[in-house]
Motif scaffolding. Structure first.
Motif, PDB file in Angstrom:
ATOM      1  N   TRP A  16       0.798  -1.260   0.099  1.00 53.52           N
ATOM      2  CA  TRP A  16      -0.123   0.055  -0.045  1.00 53.52           C
ATOM      3  C   TRP A  16       0.855   1.390  -0.109  1.00 53.52           C
ATOM      4  O   TRP A  16       0.441   2.312  -0.631  1.00 53.52           O
ATOM      5  N   HIS A  69     -10.205  -1.808   0.235  1.00 48.40           N
ATOM      6  CA  HIS A  69      -9.847  -3.071   1.169  1.00 48.40           C
ATOM      7  C   HIS A  69     -10.584  -4.191   0.795  1.00 48.40           C
ATOM      8  O   HIS A  69     -11.935  -4.292   0.903  1.00 48.40           O
ATOM      9  N   ALA A  80      -5.427  -7.533   1.164  1.00 50.86           N
ATOM     10  CA  ALA A  80      -4.718  -6.675   2.274  1.00 50.86           C
ATOM     11  C   ALA A  80      -3.848  -7.613   3.140  1.00 50.86           C
ATOM     12  O   ALA A  80      -2.713  -7.362   3.547  1.00 50.86           O
ATOM     13  N   TYR A 117     -10.202  -4.940   7.673  1.00 48.71           N
ATOM     14  CA  TYR A 117     -10.283  -3.579   7.648  1.00 48.71           C
ATOM     15  C   TYR A 117     -10.245  -2.886   8.968  1.00 48.71           C
ATOM     16  O   TYR A 117      -9.495  -1.773   8.919  1.00 48.71           O
ATOM     17  N   TRP A 144      -8.089   4.548   2.598  1.00 51.63           N
ATOM     18  CA  TRP A 144      -8.751   3.206   2.559  1.00 51.63           C
ATOM     19  C   TRP A 144     -10.155   3.417   2.429  1.00 51.63           C
ATOM     20  O   TRP A 144     -10.919   4.034   3.204  1.00 51.63           O
ATOM     21  N   SER A 203     -13.520   0.698   2.901  1.00 53.53           N
ATOM     22  CA  SER A 203     -13.979  -0.668   3.101  1.00 53.53           C
ATOM     23  C   SER A 203     -14.594  -1.164   2.324  1.00 53.53           C
ATOM     24  O   SER A 203     -14.947  -0.642   1.322  1.00 53.53           O
TER      25      SER A 203
END
Length: 539
Positions: free
Chosen positions: A182, A201, A206, A210, A235, A237
């Motif tokens: 990221w 995300h 990831a 989250y 970010w 969700s």
């Protein structure tokens, strides 16, 4: 895990490690004691710029002094001041998406989280949103998600991670490269002149939930004039991502399939994103803790091996299961406990190695490797004279390992030394089972590596003496699911620190051989960090 594992710790509190026929004491109990203090509620989660930092760094400095390390910080102290900027996004921040009269409100924290990089008290924008897949420009892999699009002044929306591959010649195969991190996404978007960047995300891309990125507070190094930055780096969700992409007739799964496909073309979402981000800005000074054991050779003592571990964690924050203190026992009181014990052992040698050794506990790793980044910008021994960085981060105390993980060591000319040390310690070198999450790029050794210094982290592998085959893997998964970056990362009564003795023996063997070698090590030909090392004059 059960308390029946504790007797092994009691039975193995002190072991002598032979270096050049000199016995050195490595104490599992001392390491556990350091973890117990650093992860106690008293130290309040070791947040940079808090009372918890004062307690943690003073403790580490006191232990360095007791071990006989020479203070080489500011004013002959054990501290290297690290000027930071605390950045806190107001919970009143707003983000709206508009398309053809339809307005979508994306709620702060629940739907989006992140920070402004401009270090100003207010950032606002109203800009077109562009979907950029994984946001990668990698000419060596013939991949360019920015091809044919100008994102200056626009908001880029993308995924973390990178195109899937089983071919090590294409994005490292199963192992994640830096393109997948990221941090790279934000850096590239800023370089391209984007106004803001939002990463959608998913747990799979990831590698964590989250909740790990759902934060509105952080810290940054002071921005330099002319440095490209984003008005907001954040970010979304998965739910917010679905809603935003839905305005453009897309879904998260469908967009991710597009992003993974060779020949991906960036596209406008036909959506305007409007953001208003009030931000609290506070300047403060944190501290790296540093001490040195001088080498024995009149010439080579100007060169050094650097041992690192980050002392910080997340401080006091959002309550989880009735607890608000993010103690950071595994992450990274364990690394600090090991660092202290290595410092004691190294300093206790009557016949010291030729090169010096620096023991460095860095700040603000959790904020983006900031303490180690600051150190490589302001090294206490020139990077061209730094032989090797050995880093320790989040080592679960599960017993005596039969295997060890040294991700990245095989990319350096230290590799034969690592193999010999593993054989001496009766350890199998194990592939990193989290390489697909890009763990090489997520800890402080990466700051050193980017600057050219051969660097890697050392951790126990998944094979533990006397435990079932899946014991360590299951324990790590349980920790990641239930404790990582939460108040539940606390010292557990069933943790077995006896394996840290074996790790210390392995680490000291590598370090001593490198400290006495005729030449400084480097990265192997073709490695991404080789050019930086050559600029330091190390070939």
């Amino acid at each position: 895990m059960a308390s029946r594992y504790l007797p092994l710790l009691i039975a193995l509190p002190l072991v002598s490690v032979s270096l050049a026929d000199e016995p050195l004491e490595i104490s599992a109990d001392r390491i556990k004691s350091a973890v117990a203090y650093l992860a106690s509620d008293q130290v309040e989660g070791r947040g940079p710029g808090t009372n918890g930092e004062v307690l943690a760094t003073e403790y580490l400095a006191d232990e360095f002094e007791k071990a006989g390390l020479k203070p080489i910080g500011e004013g002959d102290s054990y501290f290297q001041p690290v000027p930071l900027v605390r950045v806190v996004t107001s919970p009143d921040a707003t983000l709206q998406a508009l398309k053809n009269g339809t307005k979508l409100d994306i709620p702060c924290e629940e739907g989006f989280a992140g920070l402004s990089q401009t270090q100003r008290e207010l950032e606002e924008f109203d800009a077109d949103a562009v979907f950029l897949g994984h946001g990668i420009t990698a000419p060596e892999f013939e991949w360019d998600d920015y091809q044919g699009v100008d994102v200056k002044g626009k908001v880029v929306v993308l995924f973390t991670n990178e195109p899937p591959s089983n071919d090590p010649r294409f994005f490292g195969g199963n192992a994640l490269t830096y393109y997948g991190r990221w941090t790279y996404k934000f850096e590239e978007a800023a370089r391209r002149g984007a106004k803001a960047c939002f990463i959608i995300h998913t747990n799979d891309t990831a590698g964590y939930p989250y909740s790990v990125v759902r934060r509105l507070d952080g810290a940054q190094l002071k921005q330099e004039p002319g440095q490209p930055v984003l008005a907001f780096a954040g970010w979304l969700s998965r739910v917010a991502g679905e809603n935003l992409l839905g305005l453009a007739g897309r879904t998260v799964d469908g967009a991710l399939r597009e992003a993974d496909t060779k020949g991906f073309k960036p596209c406008s979402l036909g959506v305007s994103l409007q953001g208003n981000f009030p931000t609290r800005i506070e300047k403060f000074v944190s501290r790296n803790v540093v001490g040195m054991v001088e080498g024995s050779d009149a010439v080579l003592k100007s060169e050094a091996i650097v041992f690192t571990a980050h002392w910080d964690h997340l401080g006091v924050g959002r309550g989880v299961l009735g607890d608000t203190i993010y103690n950071g026992a595994a992450d990274n009181a364990t690394g600090c406990g090991l660092l202290l014990e290595l410092a004691r052992a190294w300093s206790a040698q009557s016949q010291r190695p030729k090169r010096s050794a620096i023991f460095l506990a860095v700040t603000a790793e959790e904020k983006g490797l900031l303490g180690s980044k600051y150190y490589v910008q302001n090294p206490l021994i020139p990077l061209g004279k730094t032989a090797l960085n050995l880093n320790f981060d989040m080592i679960l105390p599960l017993g005596v390992p039969e295997s060890v993980v040294v991700t990245g060591a095989d990319r350096t000319t230290v590799w034969p030394t690592v193999e010999a040390a593993a054989e001496k310690s009766h350890l199998e070198i194990e592939g990193d089972q989290r390489a697909h999450l890009g763990v090489f790029y997520r800890s402080d050794h990466f700051s050193m590596a980017q600057s050219g210094v051969p660097a890697f982290s050392v951790a126990a592998g998944t094979k533990i003496i006397g435990k079932p085959k899946d014991f360590a893997t299951s324990a790590l998964k349980e920790f990641n699911d239930k404790a990582y970056h939460s108040p539940q990362d606390e010292l557990k009564p069933e943790w077995d620190f006896s394996g840290f003795v074996v790790l210390a023996q392995f680490i000291l063997s590598i370090a001593r051989d490198v400290a006495n070698a005729d030449r400084l090590p480097t990265w192997k030909p073709g490695d991404e960090f080789r050019a930086a090392r050559e600029k330091q004059g190390v070939m």
